[in-house]
Design an enzyme around this catalytic site. Structure first.
Site, mmCIF file in Angstrom:
data_model
loop_
_atom_site.group_PDB
_atom_site.id
_atom_site.type_symbol
_atom_site.label_atom_id
_atom_site.label_comp_id
_atom_site.label_asym_id
_atom_site.label_seq_id
_atom_site.Cartn_x
_atom_site.Cartn_y
_atom_site.Cartn_z
ATOM 1 C CG HIS A 22 30.061 16.734 63.312
ATOM 2 N ND1 HIS A 22 29.876 17.810 64.149
ATOM 3 C CD2 HIS A 22 28.840 16.151 63.174
ATOM 4 C CE1 HIS A 22 28.608 17.868 64.524
ATOM 5 N NE2 HIS A 22 27.950 16.880 63.929
ATOM 6 C CB SER A 77 56.716 20.541 44.625
ATOM 7 O OG SER A 77 57.921 20.754 45.322
ATOM 8 C CG ASN A 83 51.422 21.071 45.094
ATOM 9 O OD1 ASN A 83 51.329 20.072 45.810
ATOM 10 N ND2 ASN A 83 52.541 21.747 44.969
ATOM 11 C CE1 TYR A 91 32.200 61.423 45.601
ATOM 12 C CE2 TYR A 91 33.382 63.358 46.391
ATOM 13 C CZ TYR A 91 33.385 62.116 45.776
ATOM 14 O OH TYR A 91 34.557 61.569 45.335
ATOM 15 C CD GLN A 121 39.409 59.431 44.002
ATOM 16 O OE1 GLN A 121 38.896 60.338 43.369
ATOM 17 N NE2 GLN A 121 40.655 59.469 44.406
HETATM 18 N N1 ARG Z 1 37.065 60.747 41.319
HETATM 19 C C1 ARG Z 1 35.954 61.077 42.115
HETATM 20 C C2 ARG Z 1 35.388 59.801 42.771
HETATM 21 O O1 ARG Z 1 35.682 58.770 42.296
HETATM 22 C C3 ARG Z 1 34.899 61.710 41.290
HETATM 23 C C4 ARG Z 1 33.946 62.564 42.056
HETATM 24 C C5 ARG Z 1 34.657 63.745 42.615
HETATM 25 N N2 ARG Z 1 33.789 64.659 43.236
HETATM 26 C C6 ARG Z 1 34.227 65.645 44.010
HETATM 27 N N3 ARG Z 1 33.331 66.405 44.549
HETATM 28 N N4 ARG Z 1 35.492 65.813 44.285
HETATM 29 O O2 ARG Z 1 34.670 59.834 43.739
#
Ligand code: ARG
Length: 462
Positions: free
Chosen positions: A158, A279, A287, A319, A324
Site C-alpha cells: 500500500h 529543466s 529529471n 480477408y 491492413q
Molecule cells: N496491403 C495489404 C494488407 O496489408 C495486402 C493484402 C491486400 N489484399 C487484398 N485483398 N486487397 O493487408
C-alpha cells in the site's frame, strides 16, 4: 493518360489521388520488404519445383528478387505510393528487371496469403531480437543484485513501509517477471511460426502447389490446415501484442519505482548525468526522463493491443482490408518495446547509483520490524494474534512518545511481556529482520544467494 492501377482490365480509370493515398500501405509496409522477398523466393522455387513454371523461369525470378534485395539495401529501391503496397512494388520492379517472366511470380498466390506470410516472418525474427534484449537486461539486473545482496531497502505494501528487504530480492522480482516474458514470447513464437502460404486468396488454389516445400524453405514449423483460417488469422499478432504489453507493464512498474526512488522524498538513488535531464527553467532539477518515457510509452503498446482486438472482433471471413491496419500497431509495438528494453538496460546498468547510507538510514527509522516483535513472542509460545495485538499497542505508545522500538529499555520490554529478553534488540535489527526471513523464496540473505545462483544458471544457460 494511361491508367495506373495494378488491377485487372476490369477497371477503366485510375483511383482518385486522395483515395490512392488513403488506400496505400507502402509508406509503412516497406518494413516487410526483406520478408516479402524471402517469401517470394521460396514461392518461386516451389513453382519451379512443382513444374508450375520451368526451372529457368524459377531461377530468373529468384535472381530478380535477389537484385531487388541488393537495390533495397543500397538505398536504391524506393517505391512510390503508386505501387500501393510492398507486394505490388516488388512484383512491379521484378517485371522491370526480369521482363515478362516476372508476371509469373504471383501464380498460385494471393496478396492475402503473402501478407500473412510476411508478417509472420517479420514477427518471428522480432520476437527473437526482443528475447535477446530481455536476456541482456536480465544480466544487468543479476549483476546489480549480486552487488546488493546485503543492501537493505524498505519494502512496501500500500506504499506504506511494511518490512525491510534485501535490495537484491527486490531486483530479482523484476528478473522473474522478465523471465516469464521471455518464456511467453517463446511460446507465442511457436504459433507465429505456421505458414499460411498457399492458402491463396481464401480457398486454396487450382495449381498443384507444395505447401510443405515453402514451409520448409522458410523454416516454418507447420502449415495452416484451413485456408480460410490461414488468411484471416491474426491471433498470433494479438498474442504478441499481449506479451509486448506485459513486458511494457513490467518495465513501467520498475520505472515508477525508479522515479519514486529518485525523488527527494525517497532519495534511494541518484541518477547519473548520462541518464538524466535538466529543466529549461529550474536550474536545480535533475529529471528521470528515461523511466518516465518508458512508463508513458506503455500506454501506446497497450493501446495497440486494444486496437487489434477491436479490429478483428467484427470481421467476417476471410480477408478484409481492415487487416491492413494490423501493421502499424505491430511495427510500433516492436520498435517501442525494443527501445524501452534498451533504455532500461542502460539506465540500470550505468545510469543510476543506490545511495547506501540513505537506504541504511531508511530501514532504521520506522516500525517495519514490528512483525518481528510479534514473531519473537510467538516463537516463545505466545499465540500470534495475541502477540500481534500487544505489539500494536507498543507501536502506538512509541508513536506517542516519539520513540522507535529499538529505543525501549529492557525494563520497558519486560513490562510489556515477561517473555522479552536481551536478545529482542538483536531480533529487531534491520539486518536480522531481513536475514530471518529464510523461508523458500523469501528475502533472507541465504535465500537470495540461492535465488541469484539459480537465476544466473537459467539466464546464462542458452
Ligand atoms: N496491403 C495489404 C494488407 O496489408 C495486402 C493484402 C491486400 N489484399 C487484398 N485483398 N486487397 O493487408
Amino acid at each position: 493518360m494511361t491508367k495506373q492501377t495494378p488491377w485487372s482490365q476490369r477497371f477503366e480509370s485510375a483511383l482518385h489521388p486522395a483515395i490512392a493515398r488513403f488506400n496505400a500501405s507502402i509508406s509503412f509496409d516497406i518494413e516487410l520488404i526483406e520478408y516479402d522477398l524471402i517469401g517470394s523466393i521460396a514461392h518461386a522455387k516451389m513453382l519451379a519445383h512443382t513444374g508450375i513454371i520451368s526451372s529457368v523461369e524459377g531461377e530468373d525470378l529468384v535472381a530478380g528478387l535477389e537484385q531487388i534485395r541488393s537495390e533495397y539495401r543500397e538505398g536504391k529501391f524506393n517505391p512510390s505510393i503508386e505501387a500501393e503496397d510492398v507486394h505490388f512494388a516488388v512484383e512491379r520492379r521484378l517485371t522491370e528487371i526480369v521482363g515478362d517472366v516476372g508476371k509469373k511470380l504471383h501464380t498460385a498466390r494471393s496478396r492475402n496469403d503473402q501478407v500473412g506470410t510476411d508478417t509472420r516472418l517479420y514477427l518471428r525474427e522480432q520476437i527473437e531480437q526482443i528475447r535477446t534484449l530481455l536476456r541482456g537486461f536480465q544480466i544487468v539486473l543479476l549483476n546489480l543484485a549480486q552487488d546488493n545482496i546485503e543492501t537493505l531497502i524498505p519494502g512496501y505494501t500500500h506504499l506504506q513501509r511494511a518490512q525491510p528487504l534485501s535490495l537484491a530480492h527486490h531486483l530479482l522480482a523484476y528478473l522473474e517477471m522478465l523471465e516469464r516474458d521471455w518464456i511467453r514470447l517463446g511460446e507465442i513464437r511457436e504459433r507465429v511460426n505456421i505458414s499460411p502460404l498457399g492458402c491463396g486468396a481464401l480457398a486454396g488454389t487450382t495449381f498443384p502447389i507444395d505447401r510443405q516445400y515453402t514451409a520448409r524453405e522458410l523454416n516454418f514449423s507447420g502449415i495452416y490446415t484451413n485456408s480460410l483460417d490461414g488468411v484471416s488469422d491474426r491471433d498470433f499478432a494479438i498474442e504478441f501484442l499481449c506479451a509486448a504489453s506485459l513486458i511494457m507493464v513490467h518495465l513501467s512498474r520498475l520505472s515508477e519505482e525508479i522515479i519514486l526512488w529518485a525523488s527527494q522524498e525517497f532519495g534511494f538513488i541518484t541518477l547519473k548525468d548520462n541518464c538524466a535531464t535538466g529543466s529549461s527553467i529550474m536550474p536545480q532539477k535533475k529529471n528521470p526522463d528515461v523511466p518516465e518515457l518508458v512508463r508513458g510509452k506503455t500506454g501506446r503498446v497497450c493501446g495497440h493491443l486494444q486496437a487489434l482486438l477491436v479490429l478483428i472482433k467484427g470481421l467476417p471471413l476471410a480477408y478484409n482490408k481492415d487487416l491492413q491496419e494490423d501493421k502499424e500497431a505491430l511495427f510500433d509495438s516492436v520498435k517501442t518495446v525494443k527501445a524501452c528494453i534498451e533504455a532500461m538496460t542502460i539506465l540500470l546498468g550505468e545510469g543510476l547509483e543506490f545511495r547506501q547510507e540513505r537506504l541504511l538510514q531508511a530501514v532504521a527509522e520506522d516500525f517495519s520490524n514490528a512483525t518481528d516483535v510479534a514473531d519473537y513472542l510467538a516463537s516463545k509460545g505466545v499465540p500470534f494474534r495475541e502477540a500481534y495485538n500487544l505489539v500494536g499497542k507498543v507501536v502506538k505508545t512509541c508513536l506517542g512518545a516519539g520513540k522507535l522500538l529499538n529505543d525501549l529499555s529492557l525494563e520497558e520490554w519486560k513490562e510489556l511481556h515477561p517473555a522479552f529478553e536481551e536478545d529482542i534488540y538483536q531480533a529487531i535489527m534491520p539486518t536480522q529482520v531481513v536475514a530471518a526471513r529464510n523461508s523458500y523464496g523469501g528475502t533472507g540473505f541465504e535465500q537470495v544467494r540461492q535465488a541469484l545462483q539459480e537465476a544466473r544458471t537459467r539466464v546464462i544457460a542458452e
